[in-house]
Design an enzyme around this catalytic site. Structure first.
Site, PDB file in Angstrom:
ATOM      1  N   HIS A   1      31.172  43.454  37.232  1.00  0.00           N
ATOM      2  CA  HIS A   1      30.371  42.353  37.786  1.00  0.00           C
ATOM      3  C   HIS A   1      30.858  41.058  37.154  1.00  0.00           C
ATOM      4  O   HIS A   1      30.518  40.742  36.016  1.00  0.00           O
ATOM      5  CB  HIS A   1      28.891  42.582  37.499  1.00  0.00           C
ATOM      6  CG  HIS A   1      27.979  41.547  38.081  1.00  0.00           C
ATOM      7  ND1 HIS A   1      26.929  41.854  38.926  1.00  0.00           N
ATOM      8  CD2 HIS A   1      27.928  40.198  37.938  1.00  0.00           C
ATOM      9  CE1 HIS A   1      26.291  40.738  39.262  1.00  0.00           C
ATOM     10  NE2 HIS A   1      26.878  39.722  38.661  1.00  0.00           N
TER      11      HIS A   1
ATOM     12  N   HIS B   1      32.480  36.778  38.283  1.00  0.00           N
ATOM     13  CA  HIS B   1      32.473  35.692  39.275  1.00  0.00           C
ATOM     14  C   HIS B   1      33.729  34.851  39.074  1.00  0.00           C
ATOM     15  O   HIS B   1      33.668  33.701  38.627  1.00  0.00           O
ATOM     16  CB  HIS B   1      31.226  34.813  39.105  1.00  0.00           C
ATOM     17  CG  HIS B   1      29.937  35.488  39.437  1.00  0.00           C
ATOM     18  ND1 HIS B   1      29.335  35.379  40.676  1.00  0.00           N
ATOM     19  CD2 HIS B   1      29.132  36.286  38.701  1.00  0.00           C
ATOM     20  CE1 HIS B   1      28.198  36.075  40.680  1.00  0.00           C
ATOM     21  NE2 HIS B   1      28.062  36.638  39.493  1.00  0.00           N
TER      22      HIS B   1
ATOM     23  N   LYS C   1      34.097  31.180  40.609  1.00  0.00           N
ATOM     24  CA  LYS C   1      33.472  30.005  40.017  1.00  0.00           C
ATOM     25  C   LYS C   1      33.813  29.827  38.542  1.00  0.00           C
ATOM     26  O   LYS C   1      33.349  28.880  37.910  1.00  0.00           O
ATOM     27  CB  LYS C   1      31.951  30.032  40.206  1.00  0.00           C
ATOM     28  CG  LYS C   1      31.226  31.203  39.584  1.00  0.00           C
ATOM     29  CD  LYS C   1      29.712  30.997  39.562  1.00  0.00           C
ATOM     30  CE  LYS C   1      29.063  30.921  40.916  1.00  0.00           C
ATOM     31  NZ  LYS C   1      28.775  32.249  41.512  1.00  0.00           N
TER      32      LYS C   1
ATOM     33  N   HIS D   1      22.405  40.951  43.620  1.00  0.00           N
ATOM     34  CA  HIS D   1      21.804  40.275  42.476  1.00  0.00           C
ATOM     35  C   HIS D   1      20.286  40.418  42.613  1.00  0.00           C
ATOM     36  O   HIS D   1      19.712  39.982  43.621  1.00  0.00           O
ATOM     37  CB  HIS D   1      22.178  38.790  42.472  1.00  0.00           C
ATOM     38  CG  HIS D   1      23.558  38.512  41.982  1.00  0.00           C
ATOM     39  ND1 HIS D   1      24.684  39.013  42.590  1.00  0.00           N
ATOM     40  CD2 HIS D   1      23.997  37.750  40.928  1.00  0.00           C
ATOM     41  CE1 HIS D   1      25.751  38.582  41.939  1.00  0.00           C
ATOM     42  NE2 HIS D   1      25.364  37.822  40.926  1.00  0.00           N
TER      43      HIS D   1
ATOM     44  N   GLU E   1      16.661  38.280  38.782  1.00  0.00           N
ATOM     45  CA  GLU E   1      17.229  37.586  37.619  1.00  0.00           C
ATOM     46  C   GLU E   1      16.262  36.480  37.195  1.00  0.00           C
ATOM     47  O   GLU E   1      16.534  35.286  37.348  1.00  0.00           O
ATOM     48  CB  GLU E   1      18.611  37.021  37.959  1.00  0.00           C
ATOM     49  CG  GLU E   1      19.381  36.545  36.742  1.00  0.00           C
ATOM     50  CD  GLU E   1      20.786  36.070  37.082  1.00  0.00           C
ATOM     51  OE1 GLU E   1      21.474  35.651  36.151  1.00  0.00           O
ATOM     52  OE2 GLU E   1      21.183  36.107  38.264  1.00  0.00           O
TER      53      GLU E   1
ATOM     54  N   ASP F   1      30.047  39.157  33.794  1.00  0.00           N
ATOM     55  CA  ASP F   1      29.356  38.167  34.607  1.00  0.00           C
ATOM     56  C   ASP F   1      30.147  36.853  34.625  1.00  0.00           C
ATOM     57  O   ASP F   1      31.352  36.866  34.787  1.00  0.00           O
ATOM     58  CB  ASP F   1      27.917  37.977  34.127  1.00  0.00           C
ATOM     59  CG  ASP F   1      26.990  37.478  35.234  1.00  0.00           C
ATOM     60  OD1 ASP F   1      27.422  37.439  36.403  1.00  0.00           O
ATOM     61  OD2 ASP F   1      25.847  37.134  34.941  1.00  0.00           O
ATOM     62  N   ASN F   2      29.476  35.730  34.416  1.00  0.00           N
ATOM     63  CA  ASN F   2      30.118  34.419  34.561  1.00  0.00           C
ATOM     64  C   ASN F   2      30.956  34.061  33.335  1.00  0.00           C
ATOM     65  O   ASN F   2      30.710  34.530  32.235  1.00  0.00           O
ATOM     66  CB  ASN F   2      29.061  33.348  34.797  1.00  0.00           C
ATOM     67  CG  ASN F   2      28.304  33.576  36.087  1.00  0.00           C
ATOM     68  OD1 ASN F   2      27.508  34.505  36.174  1.00  0.00           O
ATOM     69  ND2 ASN F   2      28.551  32.753  37.082  1.00  0.00           N
TER      70      ASN F   2
END
Length: 436
Positions: free
Chosen positions: A80, A82, A85, A230, A233, A330-331
């Site tokens: 997972h 991103h 971005k 998602h 959250e 994640d990010n």
């Protein structure tokens, strides 16, 4: 970067005196395991694993590298992320570290800057980092509000082909579920079928949530798409769409794979509600991925107030109920998470602390190897197996405390039996993008 040992320059050789997490072996070896770790020699033959034997039981004629008890893992699965971005922090920061601050600033940056060239450059940078750290399988969510979905999925398709021999890539369309009854949704499903993607989305407590979920599952079933959402959250205990997703999967008899990420508000529920939800998720065979670093950063953030909870889901309770559970990055360096480098070793080190996944640590390695690879439908990528590719990550660390106490910067990443160049890309490569 120089590793802690030198690998033989030969097609066949032995990694002698290695320590392996037993959970990362495809089959039981008969070797004794203590703290979930076994001692073994690994024979490499022409880029593949020829044998896993007791120390000293391999042919003496082969050249060998003595790992002196150092750990050997399979390459990692980061399920997972991103990468569309990633690395926009320097041009679009989150002014207050909140979830809304993240949403607003990513939207503004996307609308102003996300051309095909911009997205491609940042995806490439992200994958260079992931590869150097030892990731072999990665799933990314891609912001898919129109017209960005067409731009970013075309870029991703090209990059997936370009990186096929280094990192296997999967992509999920991330969009607002309140658009599911618009014509755009049919176009998105067609694009995902064409681009071999997955359908995602962000669930919300909408009055007609069940109808929207039915539409999602029916469209995914008709198109043969798996689902990765998602979910919840938030710290708001009134938000609990997770159980409704499980009900929808069962109600629609959906046969594809369903994964949910975050599920933070589950940890805010009373015991009875949480247990009912967990039991339903287990019955529906839904997998759950926790994103401990990002959620620790975002959740329960209020100006001038110390956070009172950790922001993560009920990971242990889900696993105990038989739910497949994993963690992921994640990010990375964007308004949702200002830090990170797509390094699964950092993820597991932080996950052990945040989720208290020690005592014991015996099976903890599965959360970035075996289990996420199974969830992503590529179980062979999460284990070390005789006859399998010699895609391995070697560490000087011999035991858990050594492994979890340092970032393991001197690790060696092997692909097809050979060490790769682990040099990380320089952030200065991104400077032309930040001047916008």
């Amino acid at each position: 970067m120089t590793g802690f040992v030198t690998l033989p320059e030969a097609p066949s050789f032995v990694l002698a005196n290695a320590t392996l997490p037993a959970i990362c072996l495809a089959k039981a070896t008969g070797l004794d395991a203590r703290e979930g770790l076994i001692s073994a020699d690994i024979t490499i033959e022409n880029g593949r694993i020829g044998a896993i034997t007791a120390p000293g039981a391999t042919p003496a004629a082969l050249p060998a590298t003595d790992l002196r008890g150092g750990m050997v893992w399979p390459t990692f699965t980061d399920m997972h992320t991103h990468i569309d971005k990633g690395h926009i922090w320097e041009r679009r920061r989150n002014p207050d570290g909140t979830f809304m601050g993240a949403l607003e600033n990513v939207r503004a940056d996307r609308e102003a800057n996300w051309s095909a060239d911009d997205v491609a450059a940042r995806m490439e940078f992200s994958l260079k980092c992931a590869y150097a750290h030892g990731t072999g399988l990665l799933r990314t969510h891609i912001d898919s509000l129109p017209p960005q979905h067409e731009i970013s999925f075309e870029v991703f398709s090209d990059i997936r082909d370009k990186w096929a021999d280094r990192i296997e890539l999967q992509a999920v369309a991330l969009f607002a579920i309140d658009m599911i009854f618009e014509p755009f949704f049919d176009d998105l499903v067609a694009l995902l079928k064409r681009r071999n993607g997955l359908i995602g989305g962000v669930t919300q407590m909408l009055p007609d949530l069940d109808a929207r979920l039915d539409r999602l599952f029916q469209a995914a079933g008709d198109a043969g798409l798996d689902i990765d959402l998602h979910v919840d959250e938030t710290e708001d205990r009134e938000v609990l769409t997770l159980g409704r997703i499980a009900e929808a999967k069962l109600r629609n008899r959906f046969e594809g794979a369903v994964t949910v990420g975050h599920c933070c508000s589950l940890a805010r529920q009373d015991e009875d509600t949480a247990k009912r939800t967990i039991d339903r998720v287990a019955e529906a065979e839904i997998a759950v991925v926790s994103l401990p670093m990002c959620n620790m950063y975002l959740q329960d953030r209020h100006a001038g107030v110390t956070p009172r909870w950790r922001g993560v889901t009920l990971f242990k309770e889900l696993a105990a109920a038989g739910v497949k559970t994993a963690v992921a990055s994640d990010n990375t360096r964007d308004p949702f998470y200002a830090y990170g480098d797509l390094d699964p070793v950092e993820v597991i080190r932080e996950a052990v602390r945040i989720l208290q996944l020690d005592h014991p640590l015996d099976e903890t390695p599965r959360i970035i190897t075996r289990t996420p690879a199974e969830i992503l439908g590529r179980p062979e990528r999460g284990v070390i197996a005789k006859g399998g590719p010699a895609d391995l990550v070697l560490f000087s660390a011999r035991r858990w405390s050594e492994f979890l106490s340092r970032p393991q910067a001197d690790r060696i990443v092997m692909r097809n039996g050979m060490g790769i160049d682990r040099s990380l890309p320089d952030y200065r490569e991104l400077d032309p993008l930040m001047d916008k």
